[in-house]
Scaffold this motif. Sequence first.
Motif, PDB file in Angstrom:
ATOM      1  N   ASP A   1       0.828  -1.210   0.000  1.00 31.45           N
ATOM      2  CA  ASP A   1       0.000   0.000   0.000  1.00 31.45           C
ATOM      3  C   ASP A   1       0.860   1.257   0.000  1.00 31.45           C
ATOM      4  OD1 ASP A   1      -2.341  -1.452  -0.111  1.00 31.45           O
ATOM      5  OD2 ASP A   1      -2.811  -1.214   2.016  1.00 31.45           O
ATOM      6  N   ILE A   2       1.950   1.233   0.720  1.00 35.34           N
ATOM      7  CA  ILE A   2       2.855   2.388   0.748  1.00 35.34           C
ATOM      8  C   ILE A   2       3.553   2.545  -0.596  1.00 35.34           C
ATOM      9  CG2 ILE A   2       5.007   3.281   1.765  1.00 35.34           C
ATOM     10  CD1 ILE A   2       3.910   1.971   4.432  1.00 35.34           C
ATOM     11  N   VAL A   3       4.045   1.457  -1.148  1.00 39.40           N
ATOM     12  CA  VAL A   3       4.758   1.519  -2.428  1.00 39.40           C
ATOM     13  C   VAL A   3       3.831   2.023  -3.535  1.00 39.40           C
ATOM     14  CG1 VAL A   3       5.980   0.154  -4.180  1.00 39.40           C
ATOM     15  CG2 VAL A   3       6.472  -0.194  -1.745  1.00 39.40           C
ATOM     16  N   ARG A   4       2.569   1.673  -3.488  1.00 41.76           N
ATOM     17  CA  ARG A   4       1.607   2.164  -4.490  1.00 41.76           C
ATOM     18  C   ARG A   4       1.479   3.687  -4.467  1.00 41.76           C
ATOM     19  NH1 ARG A   4      -1.497  -2.417  -2.670  1.00 41.76           N
ATOM     20  NH2 ARG A   4      -1.623  -3.965  -4.323  1.00 41.76           N
ATOM     21  N   GLN A   5       1.840   4.318  -3.373  1.00 42.89           N
ATOM     22  CA  GLN A   5       1.714   5.775  -3.255  1.00 42.89           C
ATOM     23  C   GLN A   5       2.902   6.538  -3.850  1.00 42.89           C
ATOM     24  OE1 GLN A   5       0.563   7.035   0.781  1.00 42.89           O
ATOM     25  NE2 GLN A   5       0.050   4.900   1.153  1.00 42.89           N
TER      26      GLN A   5
ATOM     27  N   GLY B   1      14.483   1.486   3.372  1.00 42.58           N
ATOM     28  CA  GLY B   1      14.361   1.928   4.757  1.00 42.58           C
ATOM     29  C   GLY B   1      13.231   2.919   4.953  1.00 42.58           C
ATOM     30  N   GLN B   2      13.055   3.804   3.987  1.00 40.48           N
ATOM     31  CA  GLN B   2      11.974   4.783   4.059  1.00 40.48           C
ATOM     32  C   GLN B   2      10.619   4.077   4.059  1.00 40.48           C
ATOM     33  OE1 GLN B   2      11.889   7.299   0.602  1.00 40.48           O
ATOM     34  NE2 GLN B   2      10.367   8.691   1.447  1.00 40.48           N
ATOM     35  N   VAL B   3      10.453   3.108   3.178  1.00 39.39           N
ATOM     36  CA  VAL B   3       9.195   2.355   3.130  1.00 39.39           C
ATOM     37  C   VAL B   3       8.984   1.612   4.447  1.00 39.39           C
ATOM     38  CG1 VAL B   3       7.934   0.479   1.982  1.00 39.39           C
ATOM     39  CG2 VAL B   3       9.187   2.178   0.619  1.00 39.39           C
ATOM     40  N   ALA B   4      10.048   1.015   4.971  1.00 37.48           N
ATOM     41  CA  ALA B   4       9.944   0.311   6.255  1.00 37.48           C
ATOM     42  C   ALA B   4       9.491   1.272   7.359  1.00 37.48           C
ATOM     43  CB  ALA B   4      11.276  -0.334   6.625  1.00 37.48           C
ATOM     44  N   ASP B   5      10.090   2.446   7.416  1.00 35.57           N
ATOM     45  CA  ASP B   5       9.711   3.421   8.438  1.00 35.57           C
ATOM     46  C   ASP B   5       8.255   3.850   8.284  1.00 35.57           C
ATOM     47  OD1 ASP B   5      12.288   3.278   9.412  1.00 35.57           O
ATOM     48  OD2 ASP B   5      12.886   5.269   8.690  1.00 35.57           O
ATOM     49  N   LEU B   6       7.817   4.099   7.045  1.00 36.50           N
ATOM     50  CA  LEU B   6       6.429   4.500   6.815  1.00 36.50           C
ATOM     51  C   LEU B   6       5.456   3.393   7.208  1.00 36.50           C
ATOM     52  CD1 LEU B   6       6.890   6.361   3.424  1.00 36.50           C
ATOM     53  CD2 LEU B   6       6.203   7.405   5.604  1.00 36.50           C
ATOM     54  N   ALA B   7       5.911   2.151   7.113  1.00 35.28           N
ATOM     55  CA  ALA B   7       5.079   1.004   7.509  1.00 35.28           C
ATOM     56  C   ALA B   7       5.214   0.690   8.995  1.00 35.28           C
ATOM     57  CB  ALA B   7       5.471  -0.222   6.685  1.00 35.28           C
ATOM     58  N   GLN B   8       5.946   1.524   9.707  1.00 36.06           N
ATOM     59  CA  GLN B   8       6.230   1.338  11.134  1.00 36.06           C
ATOM     60  C   GLN B   8       6.955   0.016  11.379  1.00 36.06           C
ATOM     61  OE1 GLN B   8       2.716   2.163  13.462  1.00 36.06           O
ATOM     62  NE2 GLN B   8       2.507   4.198  12.569  1.00 36.06           N
ATOM     63  N   LEU B   9       7.856  -0.294  10.456  1.00 38.38           N
ATOM     64  CA  LEU B   9       8.700  -1.487  10.557  1.00 38.38           C
ATOM     65  C   LEU B   9      10.149  -1.019  10.668  1.00 38.38           C
ATOM     66  CD1 LEU B   9       6.979  -3.501   7.695  1.00 38.38           C
ATOM     67  CD2 LEU B   9       6.806  -3.982  10.149  1.00 38.38           C
ATOM     68  N   TYR B  10      10.407  -0.192  11.631  1.00 39.57           N
ATOM     69  CA  TYR B  10      11.690   0.476  11.782  1.00 39.57           C
ATOM     70  C   TYR B  10      12.843  -0.520  11.799  1.00 39.57           C
ATOM     71  CZ  TYR B  10       8.267   3.921  13.042  1.00 39.57           C
ATOM     72  OH  TYR B  10       7.169   4.740  13.013  1.00 39.57           O
TER      73      TYR B  10
ATOM     74  N   ILE C   1       1.704  -2.812  -8.309  1.00 39.04           N
ATOM     75  CA  ILE C   1       2.668  -2.306  -7.328  1.00 39.04           C
ATOM     76  C   ILE C   1       3.914  -1.838  -8.072  1.00 39.04           C
ATOM     77  CG2 ILE C   1       4.090  -2.872  -5.325  1.00 39.04           C
ATOM     78  CD1 ILE C   1       1.960  -5.169  -4.821  1.00 39.04           C
ATOM     79  N   PRO C   2       4.251  -0.546  -7.997  1.00 37.74           N
ATOM     80  CA  PRO C   2       5.430  -0.032  -8.703  1.00 37.74           C
ATOM     81  C   PRO C   2       6.727  -0.357  -7.953  1.00 37.74           C
ATOM     82  CG  PRO C   2       4.360   1.765  -7.559  1.00 37.74           C
ATOM     83  CD  PRO C   2       3.508   0.537  -7.337  1.00 37.74           C
ATOM     84  N   TRP C   3       7.024  -1.631  -7.869  1.00 35.36           N
ATOM     85  CA  TRP C   3       8.175  -2.159  -7.133  1.00 35.36           C
ATOM     86  C   TRP C   3       9.475  -1.497  -7.555  1.00 35.36           C
ATOM     87  CZ3 TRP C   3      11.963  -4.175 -10.167  1.00 35.36           C
ATOM     88  CH2 TRP C   3      11.596  -4.467 -11.490  1.00 35.36           C
ATOM     89  N   HIS C   4       9.542  -1.103  -8.824  1.00 40.14           N
ATOM     90  CA  HIS C   4      10.783  -0.552  -9.375  1.00 40.14           C
ATOM     91  C   HIS C   4      11.144   0.812  -8.787  1.00 40.14           C
ATOM     92  CE1 HIS C   4       7.556   1.115 -11.831  1.00 40.14           C
ATOM     93  NE2 HIS C   4       8.375   2.111 -12.128  1.00 40.14           N
ATOM     94  N   ARG C   5      10.222   1.462  -8.121  1.00 40.68           N
ATOM     95  CA  ARG C   5      10.486   2.791  -7.550  1.00 40.68           C
ATOM     96  C   ARG C   5      11.159   2.730  -6.183  1.00 40.68           C
ATOM     97  NH1 ARG C   5       4.607   4.904  -9.350  1.00 40.68           N
ATOM     98  NH2 ARG C   5       5.063   5.016 -11.584  1.00 40.68           N
ATOM     99  N   VAL C   6      11.493   1.553  -5.705  1.00 42.37           N
ATOM    100  CA  VAL C   6      12.153   1.408  -4.411  1.00 42.37           C
ATOM    101  C   VAL C   6      13.599   0.985  -4.653  1.00 42.37           C
ATOM    102  CG1 VAL C   6      12.100   0.327  -2.137  1.00 42.37           C
ATOM    103  CG2 VAL C   6       9.950   0.760  -3.359  1.00 42.37           C
ATOM    104  N   ILE C   7      14.526   1.807  -4.140  1.00 39.68           N
ATOM    105  CA  ILE C   7      15.956   1.579  -4.334  1.00 39.68           C
ATOM    106  C   ILE C   7      16.656   1.618  -2.978  1.00 39.68           C
ATOM    107  CG2 ILE C   7      15.908   2.484  -6.688  1.00 39.68           C
ATOM    108  CD1 ILE C   7      17.080   5.103  -5.647  1.00 39.68           C
ATOM    109  N   ASN C   8      17.953   1.370  -2.980  1.00 41.92           N
ATOM    110  CA  ASN C   8      18.651   1.356  -1.698  1.00 41.92           C
ATOM    111  C   ASN C   8      19.039   2.761  -1.232  1.00 41.92           C
ATOM    112  OD1 ASN C   8      21.279   2.003  -2.768  1.00 41.92           O
ATOM    113  ND2 ASN C   8      21.674  -0.154  -3.178  1.00 41.92           N
ATOM    114  N   ALA C   9      19.508   2.850  -0.019  1.00 40.50           N
ATOM    115  CA  ALA C   9      19.803   4.139   0.618  1.00 40.50           C
ATOM    116  C   ALA C   9      20.967   4.867  -0.030  1.00 40.50           C
ATOM    117  CB  ALA C   9      20.076   3.936   2.111  1.00 40.50           C
ATOM    118  N   LYS C  10      21.764   4.165  -0.831  1.00 40.20           N
ATOM    119  CA  LYS C  10      22.868   4.807  -1.557  1.00 40.20           C
ATOM    120  C   LYS C  10      22.390   5.404  -2.869  1.00 40.20           C
ATOM    121  CE  LYS C  10      25.411   1.005  -0.972  1.00 40.20           C
ATOM    122  NZ  LYS C  10      26.515   0.065  -1.211  1.00 40.20           N
ATOM    123  N   GLY C  11      21.113   5.235  -3.177  1.00 40.03           N
ATOM    124  CA  GLY C  11      20.572   5.744  -4.430  1.00 40.03           C
ATOM    125  C   GLY C  11      20.811   4.805  -5.592  1.00 40.03           C
TER     126      GLY C  11
END
Length: 106
Positions: free
Chosen positions: A9-13, A23-32, A52-62
């Motif tokens: 649901d978060i990734v869809r946004q 990590g950002q998605v995890a934090d938004l999901a309260q999965l710190y 689900i736009p899975w491709h829009r999630v990358i690592n913290a190094k960009g």
Amino acid sequence: MNTYQVIYDIVRQIPHGQVATYGQVADLAQLYGKARLVGYALYRVDMQNSDIPWHRVINAKGEVSESPLRYGTDYLQRSLLEAEGIEFSPEGKVDLRRYLWRPGGE
């Protein structure tokens, strides 16, 4: 709702032309501290039949996280992001200052 559904649901946004980090998605999901769990959830997405736009999630190094277990989808991910206008540096990095999704701050 199960944990993966919350992540999805978060990734869809995440808007077209922007990225989020695991990590950002995890934090938004309260999965710190559970960025890897986000990665596992996205690995399970049916890329052919999912909204689900899975491709829009990358690592913290960009970067697109590369793995032999992805069977080439790391290249597909970069291609999909470039098709949305996201530029990569010669080192293969996305400028997070420019493309990072900021929920509520668009």
